[in-house]
Scaffold this motif. Structure first.
Motif, PDB file in Angstrom:
ATOM      1  N   GLY A 108       0.785  -1.219   0.000  1.00 16.20           N
ATOM      2  CA  GLY A 108       0.000   0.000   0.000  1.00 16.20           C
ATOM      3  C   GLY A 108       0.820   1.275   0.000  1.00 16.20           C
ATOM      4  N   GLN A 109       2.110   1.175  -0.211  1.00 13.59           N
ATOM      5  CA  GLN A 109       3.001   2.336  -0.228  1.00 13.59           C
ATOM      6  C   GLN A 109       3.191   2.796  -1.674  1.00 13.59           C
ATOM      7  N   LEU A 110       2.120   3.353  -2.242  1.00 13.81           N
ATOM      8  CA  LEU A 110       2.081   3.644  -3.673  1.00 13.81           C
ATOM      9  C   LEU A 110       3.079   4.718  -4.109  1.00 13.81           C
ATOM     10  N   SER A 111       3.279   5.734  -3.313  1.00 10.53           N
ATOM     11  CA  SER A 111       4.213   6.789  -3.693  1.00 10.53           C
ATOM     12  C   SER A 111       5.644   6.245  -3.771  1.00 10.53           C
ATOM     13  N   ALA A 112       6.044   5.495  -2.752  1.00  8.93           N
ATOM     14  CA  ALA A 112       7.387   4.897  -2.750  1.00  8.93           C
ATOM     15  C   ALA A 112       7.517   3.863  -3.869  1.00  8.93           C
ATOM     16  N   ALA A 113       6.447   3.123  -4.134  1.00 13.91           N
ATOM     17  CA  ALA A 113       6.469   2.126  -5.206  1.00 13.91           C
ATOM     18  C   ALA A 113       6.654   2.807  -6.560  1.00 13.91           C
ATOM     19  N   ARG A 114       5.939   3.896  -6.768  1.00 15.61           N
ATOM     20  CA  ARG A 114       6.040   4.634  -8.028  1.00 15.61           C
ATOM     21  C   ARG A 114       7.459   5.168  -8.223  1.00 15.61           C
ATOM     22  N   GLU A 115       8.015   5.756  -7.172  1.00 17.85           N
ATOM     23  CA  GLU A 115       9.377   6.298  -7.238  1.00 17.85           C
ATOM     24  C   GLU A 115      10.380   5.194  -7.588  1.00 17.85           C
ATOM     25  N   GLN A 116      10.238   4.028  -6.952  1.00 21.81           N
ATOM     26  CA  GLN A 116      11.154   2.918  -7.208  1.00 21.81           C
ATOM     27  C   GLN A 116      10.999   2.387  -8.631  1.00 21.81           C
ATOM     28  N   LEU A 117       9.762   2.291  -9.107  1.00 20.49           N
ATOM     29  CA  LEU A 117       9.552   1.780 -10.458  1.00 20.49           C
ATOM     30  C   LEU A 117      10.043   2.770 -11.507  1.00 20.49           C
ATOM     31  N   LEU A 118       9.907   4.050 -11.251  1.00 19.22           N
ATOM     32  CA  LEU A 118      10.446   5.047 -12.186  1.00 19.22           C
ATOM     33  C   LEU A 118      11.958   4.886 -12.331  1.00 19.22           C
ATOM     34  N   GLU A 119      12.648   4.603 -11.232  1.00 24.34           N
ATOM     35  CA  GLU A 119      14.099   4.368 -11.292  1.00 24.34           C
ATOM     36  C   GLU A 119      14.411   3.124 -12.117  1.00 24.34           C
ATOM     37  N   ALA A 120      13.666   2.064 -11.888  1.00 25.50           N
ATOM     38  CA  ALA A 120      13.893   0.820 -12.629  1.00 25.50           C
ATOM     39  C   ALA A 120      13.668   1.023 -14.127  1.00 25.50           C
ATOM     40  N   VAL A 121      12.592   1.711 -14.471  1.00 22.56           N
ATOM     41  CA  VAL A 121      12.257   1.938 -15.886  1.00 22.56           C
ATOM     42  C   VAL A 121      13.248   2.894 -16.541  1.00 22.56           C
ATOM     43  N   GLU A 122      13.791   3.808 -15.778  1.00 20.49           N
ATOM     44  CA  GLU A 122      14.838   4.681 -16.323  1.00 20.49           C
ATOM     45  C   GLU A 122      16.052   3.842 -16.727  1.00 20.49           C
ATOM     46  N   ASN A 123      16.376   2.845 -15.915  1.00 20.43           N
ATOM     47  CA  ASN A 123      17.505   1.961 -16.228  1.00 20.43           C
ATOM     48  C   ASN A 123      17.181   0.998 -17.363  1.00 20.43           C
ATOM     49  N   ASN A 124      15.948   0.502 -17.386  1.00 18.71           N
ATOM     50  CA  ASN A 124      15.532  -0.435 -18.433  1.00 18.71           C
ATOM     51  C   ASN A 124      14.080  -0.148 -18.824  1.00 18.71           C
ATOM     52  N   PRO A 125      13.883   0.635 -19.893  1.00 22.99           N
ATOM     53  CA  PRO A 125      12.522   1.007 -20.300  1.00 22.99           C
ATOM     54  C   PRO A 125      11.693  -0.161 -20.847  1.00 22.99           C
ATOM     55  N   TRP A 126      12.283  -1.335 -21.003  1.00 16.92           N
ATOM     56  CA  TRP A 126      11.580  -2.483 -21.572  1.00 16.92           C
ATOM     57  C   TRP A 126      10.963  -3.394 -20.518  1.00 16.92           C
ATOM     58  N   LEU A 127      10.982  -2.983 -19.271  1.00 18.90           N
ATOM     59  CA  LEU A 127      10.371  -3.781 -18.214  1.00 18.90           C
ATOM     60  C   LEU A 127       8.863  -3.867 -18.423  1.00 18.90           C
ATOM     61  N   SER A 128       8.309  -5.047 -18.266  1.00 17.49           N
ATOM     62  CA  SER A 128       6.853  -5.196 -18.406  1.00 17.49           C
ATOM     63  C   SER A 128       6.123  -4.421 -17.309  1.00 17.49           C
ATOM     64  N   GLU A 129       6.765  -4.240 -16.156  1.00 18.28           N
ATOM     65  CA  GLU A 129       6.149  -3.512 -15.046  1.00 18.28           C
ATOM     66  C   GLU A 129       5.939  -2.031 -15.377  1.00 18.28           C
ATOM     67  N   ALA A 130       6.566  -1.541 -16.431  1.00 16.24           N
ATOM     68  CA  ALA A 130       6.403  -0.137 -16.819  1.00 16.24           C
ATOM     69  C   ALA A 130       4.932   0.192 -17.079  1.00 16.24           C
ATOM     70  N   ALA A 131       4.145  -0.793 -17.451  1.00 13.85           N
ATOM     71  CA  ALA A 131       2.713  -0.580 -17.693  1.00 13.85           C
ATOM     72  C   ALA A 131       2.001  -0.079 -16.437  1.00 13.85           C
ATOM     73  N   LEU A 132       2.553  -0.360 -15.261  1.00 12.42           N
ATOM     74  CA  LEU A 132       1.941   0.101 -14.014  1.00 12.42           C
ATOM     75  C   LEU A 132       2.062   1.608 -13.825  1.00 12.42           C
ATOM     76  N   LEU A 133       2.892   2.261 -14.673  1.00  9.85           N
ATOM     77  CA  LEU A 133       3.085   3.711 -14.583  1.00  9.85           C
ATOM     78  C   LEU A 133       2.171   4.490 -15.536  1.00  9.85           C
TER      79      LEU A 133
END
Length: 188
Positions: A150-175
């Motif tokens: 339920g920590q959506l803000s921290a989750a979003r911040e972490q996923l943005l970092e991951a997608v910046e490193n690899n924009p081809w992550l399937s999890e990018a759809a969550l953004l």
């Protein structure tokens, strides 16, 4: 003839095998991963992006020695056959033997995540990222774990970092807009 009192010690020695030795330090893969990040970021096709992503996995799954590789591979086989308790035991062994190898913590975190033990998954993901800050899979796994906590803000911040490193992550759809970690408020 083997005395019955020696059997437990013999079984323990055979089970532990080469893991009584010290695990060597993991290789420094920073330059290799940064090159793969550049490949992923410049990829123009899905195929090229996935190729870079798979190459990253090959780096993370390269254990420090043969004994660690055997335990990692055995744990992954158990995970793939849905033997989560067996996989967890293997990854516990791997982490105990190679406490500086990030993938042991990442794989154990994945088992905790699959078992919906998000608090334990987060602990292991934090350990993996402390050891290997460029571990995009651990970054995205941490984002998913935070989302489930339920920590959506921290989750979003972490996923943005991951997608910046690899924009081809399937999890990018969550953004994406309307997705669980999509733009909020002013970001619209």
């Amino acid at each position: 003839m083997i005395r019955s009192s020696l059997i437990p010690a013999l079984v323990t020695a055979l089970w532990a095998g080469p893991l009584f030795a010290d695990c060597p330090a993991p290789a420094d893969t920073r330059a290799e991963l940064l090159g793969l990040f550049a490949d992923a970021q410049s990829a123009e096709t899905f195929t090229d992006g996935r190729r870079a992503s798979q190459a990253m996995w090959q780096v993370w799954l390269r254990a420090p020695d043969e004994a660690a590789q055997e335990v990692l591979d055995a744990g992954m086989r158990k995970r793939d056959s849905y033997d989560f308790l067996g996989a967890l035991a293997a990854f516990d062994r791997l982490v105990a033997y190679c406490p500086e190898y990030a993938e042991g913590f990442n794989q154990r975190a994945y088992i905790h995540f699959l078992r919906q033990d998000y608090a334990k998954a987060l602990v292991d993901l934090d350990a993996a990222l402390a050891l290997q800050p460029l571990h995009v899979a651990a970054q995205s796994g941490r984002a998913l774990t935070l989302m489930n906590l339920g920590q959506l803000s921290a989750a979003r911040e972490q996923l943005l970092e991951a997608v910046e490193n690899n924009p081809w992550l399937s999890e990018a759809a969550l953004l994406a807009k309307g997705a669980p970690l999509g733009p909020q408020g002013e970001d619209l």
